[in-house]
Enzyme design. Sequence first.
Site, short mmCIF file in Angstrom:
data_model
loop_
_atom_site.label_atom_id
_atom_site.label_comp_id
_atom_site.label_asym_id
_atom_site.label_seq_id
_atom_site.Cartn_x
_atom_site.Cartn_y
_atom_site.Cartn_z
N LEU A 138 0.82 -1.21 0.00
CA LEU A 138 0.00 0.00 0.00
C LEU A 138 0.86 1.26 0.00
O LEU A 138 2.05 1.23 0.33
CB LEU A 138 -0.93 0.00 1.22
N SER B 272 0.77 -1.83 -7.37
CA SER B 272 0.37 -3.02 -8.14
C SER B 272 -0.62 -3.88 -7.36
O SER B 272 -0.28 -4.95 -6.87
CB SER B 272 1.59 -3.82 -8.59
#
Length: 186
Positions: free
Chosen positions: A18, A91
């Site tokens: 994150l 991602s």
Amino acid sequence: MSTIPTTRSGLVVWFTGLSGAGKTTLARALATLLQEAGYPVEQLDGDVVREHLSKGLGFSREDRDTNIRRIGFVANLLAKHGVIVLVSAISPYRETRAEVLAAAPRKLEVFVEAPLDVLIQRDVKGLYAKALRGEIAQFTGISDPYEPPLHPDVHLRTDLMSLPECLDHLLAALERLDIVVKVSHQ
């Protein structure tokens, strides 16, 4: 302490996690160590790539996947030419990460993690606060999903580990892959 590279074989080190977990910080620190030891290294930061290579993309799942595939294409191309490529990008989707990493000549998936409350404290731009107030749509980890790796090669809890401890884990993983030998940060 540094030594000569063991191989000219490239590698993609993919830092996922994150926002605020420490991906870019770790990639920069590792890049410095590897460059000082004589290894060919390139960094691909998700924010920088999005600004230049993926300008105009939004944050829909399709656009995020396109961005990650672009980063992966460049990373894999460099790795095929003997470069150690350090990718720091949220991602968020497992399937897309797996697809991109499957094309790498060699890969190391690094899950960089810290609890949400720590990420919020670290957030100097106030993005988490805005997302929690609903001012930012599709914010990964708040209003959009993040799928953590099920079996990362390296799992770093940056709320529990110092930067030197994280680097020790990363260097040990690179040594196990015969990418580097005895690179030290002390």
